[in-house]
Design a protein around this motif. Structure first.
Motif, mmCIF file in Angstrom:
data_model
loop_
_atom_site.group_PDB
_atom_site.id
_atom_site.type_symbol
_atom_site.label_atom_id
_atom_site.label_comp_id
_atom_site.label_asym_id
_atom_site.label_seq_id
_atom_site.Cartn_x
_atom_site.Cartn_y
_atom_site.Cartn_z
ATOM 1 N N VAL A 200 64.126 57.418 15.778
ATOM 2 C CA VAL A 200 63.408 56.163 16.176
ATOM 3 C C VAL A 200 62.712 56.361 17.521
ATOM 4 O O VAL A 200 61.459 56.034 17.673
ATOM 5 C CB VAL A 200 64.821 54.918 16.656
ATOM 6 N N ARG A 201 63.174 57.096 18.388
ATOM 7 C CA ARG A 201 62.465 57.724 19.604
ATOM 8 C C ARG A 201 61.187 58.334 19.301
ATOM 9 O O ARG A 201 60.118 58.163 19.735
ATOM 10 C CB ARG A 201 63.400 58.321 20.583
ATOM 11 N N ARG A 202 61.212 59.462 18.440
ATOM 12 C CA ARG A 202 60.047 59.990 17.929
ATOM 13 C C ARG A 202 59.007 59.117 17.233
ATOM 14 O O ARG A 202 57.848 59.570 17.405
ATOM 15 C CB ARG A 202 60.737 61.033 16.999
ATOM 16 N N ILE A 203 59.456 58.317 16.653
ATOM 17 C CA ILE A 203 58.635 57.194 15.893
ATOM 18 C C ILE A 203 57.843 56.239 16.920
ATOM 19 O O ILE A 203 56.629 56.297 16.876
ATOM 20 C CB ILE A 203 59.178 56.332 14.829
ATOM 21 N N GLY A 204 58.670 56.134 17.872
ATOM 22 C CA GLY A 204 57.883 55.358 19.087
ATOM 23 C C GLY A 204 57.029 56.112 19.859
ATOM 24 O O GLY A 204 55.846 55.598 20.362
ATOM 25 N N ALA A 205 57.211 57.455 20.083
ATOM 26 C CA ALA A 205 56.547 58.337 20.969
ATOM 27 C C ALA A 205 55.015 58.655 19.890
ATOM 28 O O ALA A 205 54.016 58.475 20.761
ATOM 29 C CB ALA A 205 57.128 59.643 21.100
ATOM 30 N N ALA A 206 55.320 58.777 18.574
ATOM 31 C CA ALA A 206 54.150 58.950 17.760
ATOM 32 C C ALA A 206 53.193 57.761 18.143
ATOM 33 O O ALA A 206 51.736 57.895 17.935
ATOM 34 C CB ALA A 206 54.498 59.194 16.535
ATOM 35 N N LEU A 207 53.813 56.375 18.190
ATOM 36 C CA LEU A 207 53.122 55.371 17.815
ATOM 37 C C LEU A 207 52.137 55.202 19.371
ATOM 38 O O LEU A 207 51.084 54.879 19.529
ATOM 39 C CB LEU A 207 53.659 54.163 17.711
ATOM 40 N N VAL A 208 52.953 55.512 20.367
ATOM 41 C CA VAL A 208 52.292 55.307 21.664
ATOM 42 C C VAL A 208 51.367 56.586 22.068
ATOM 43 O O VAL A 208 50.179 56.079 22.484
ATOM 44 C CB VAL A 208 53.457 55.616 22.929
ATOM 45 N N SER A 209 51.353 57.714 21.291
ATOM 46 C CA SER A 209 50.448 58.835 21.325
ATOM 47 C C SER A 209 49.123 58.039 20.624
ATOM 48 O O SER A 209 47.935 58.566 21.076
ATOM 49 C CB SER A 209 50.667 60.007 20.588
ATOM 50 N N GLN A 210 49.317 57.463 19.501
ATOM 51 C CA GLN A 210 48.138 56.899 18.799
ATOM 52 C C GLN A 210 47.492 55.853 19.804
ATOM 53 O O GLN A 210 46.078 55.884 19.878
ATOM 54 C CB GLN A 210 48.518 56.298 17.587
#
Length: 355
Positions: free
Chosen positions: A191-201
């Motif tokens: 879940v944290r990695r998904i959030g980090a990927a969305l923030v990067s976008q």
């Protein structure tokens, strides 16, 4: 965190010798305070801390055994003394700091700070994603896989998740809802990695130079131009880009739009913030021309005493020059927009066929 700790708690403990607690590290003192709060039944929300701080606290508590009463009293006394001597508190986390400085730092500086904080891995990306507006979350729900969309919905408060779900197309909403049922065994790191990927976008998107879109900016400019110039410019825009011109017409709010964009009950709010000489000039200039219905509508929806007084002043004033009237009407419109921005009234959205 201090809830549940008070001076009575300290006085129940044996008074400490001068050196008690001095040899302890900050992490050890924090562990003692948390352990005492838990023993006292005080509500504490450690989940609000960054993951690395939660881990460090847990590891510290795991390594400790017994603490004597004098040391406990010394640590609690020091903790309470620090709380009582606090004069100013700063927001926790980079996102809260950026929110506090909103309007005082540039958008490019804020984006850079977010990127640096995200790369450090020491912030929860969902702290930034969860407060986003529906307009920014909807593209994520529509553009990402249904699994990612399901994780986003699961992280949001129930009311906001329900609101977003109603905005999705029917088939997409059904697929995302089904995907939510499959997230039961997903681990926190994923879940944290998904959030980090969305923030990067989000961070990869170039910062906007303007706070408002071109339609709003052109509409705001035309709001304060003369009616003749506004009509000419809109006619020229229509020949070049009819769709853009139509959107600008809907964004424009002028004196002529008042009866269709303002609720009658809000007229007294307007008359309270607009000086009487401005009202006399704006209404007097309108009554002698094609905007007479607008002026009469305003007069009919304000207090009878004020309306009668304004009519008498307008009659005594005599002829009002068109330029003076337009300036006063623009000032009245600006007052209405300020009330709208402050939440004192709400402009009615124009119909599609308006303009």
């Amino acid at each position: 965190m201090a809830q549940g700790l008070n001076r009575a708690t300290v006085t129940r403990l044996t008074p400490p010798p001068p050196s008690a607690g001095e040899a302890l590290s900050s992490r050890e003192k924090a562990a003692i305070i948390v352990r005492l709060l838990l023993a006292e039944g005080a509500p504490i929300k450690l989940s609000a801390l960054p993951d690395h701080m939660q881990a460090a606290l847990t590891e510290q508590m795991a390594s400790m055994r017994l603490v004597d009463r004098s040391t406990l009293a010394a640590v609690v006394g020091e903790f309470l003394h620090k709380l009582e001597s606090v004069g100013l508190a700063f927001p926790g986390g980079i996102e809260n700091a950026i929110a506090l400085l909103d309007g005082h730092i540039s958008s490019s500086a804020a984006s850079r700070l977010r990127r640096l904080a995200g790369n450090s891995g020491r912030i929860d990306p969902w702290e930034r994603l969860i407060p986003l507006s529906p307009e920014k979350l909807l593209p994520i729900l529509n553009g990402e896989s249904v699994e990612v969309a399901a994780v986003v919905l699961s992280k949001l408060p129930v009311s906001r998740a329900a609101d977003l779900l109603t905005r999705l197309p029917g088939e997409r909403a059904r697929r995302v809802t089904h995907a939510v049922s499959l997230t039961g065994n997903i681990d926190p790191e994923t879940v944290r990695r998904i959030g980090a990927a969305l923030v990067s976008q989000l961070d990869a998107q170039p910062p906007r130079a303007f706070d408002h879109g071109p339609v709003e900016r052109v509409g705001a400019i035309l709001n304060v131009t003369t009616a003749a110039l506004r009509d000419d410019l809109l006619e020229d825009l229509s020949t070049q880009d009819a769709d853009f011109a139509d959107k600008v017409r809907r964004a424009i709010f002028t004196f002529a739009h008042i009866p269709s964009r303002i609720l009658a009950r809000d007229v007294p709010k307007i008359t309270r913030v607009v000086e009487q000489p401005v009202l006399i000039t704006a209404l007097g200039g309108a009554l002698s021309g094609t905007l007479a219905p607008v002026a009469n509508w305003l007069l009919e929806n304000m207090s009878p005493r004020l309306a009668q007084g304004l009519r008498e002043e307008i009659e005594a004033r005599g002829r009002i020059r068109e330029k003076e009237a337009e300036l006063a009407q623009s000032e009245l419109i600006e007052a209405i927009r300020r009330l709208d921005a402050a939440g004192e009234l709400q402009l009615v959205e124009p119909e599609e066929e308006d303009g």
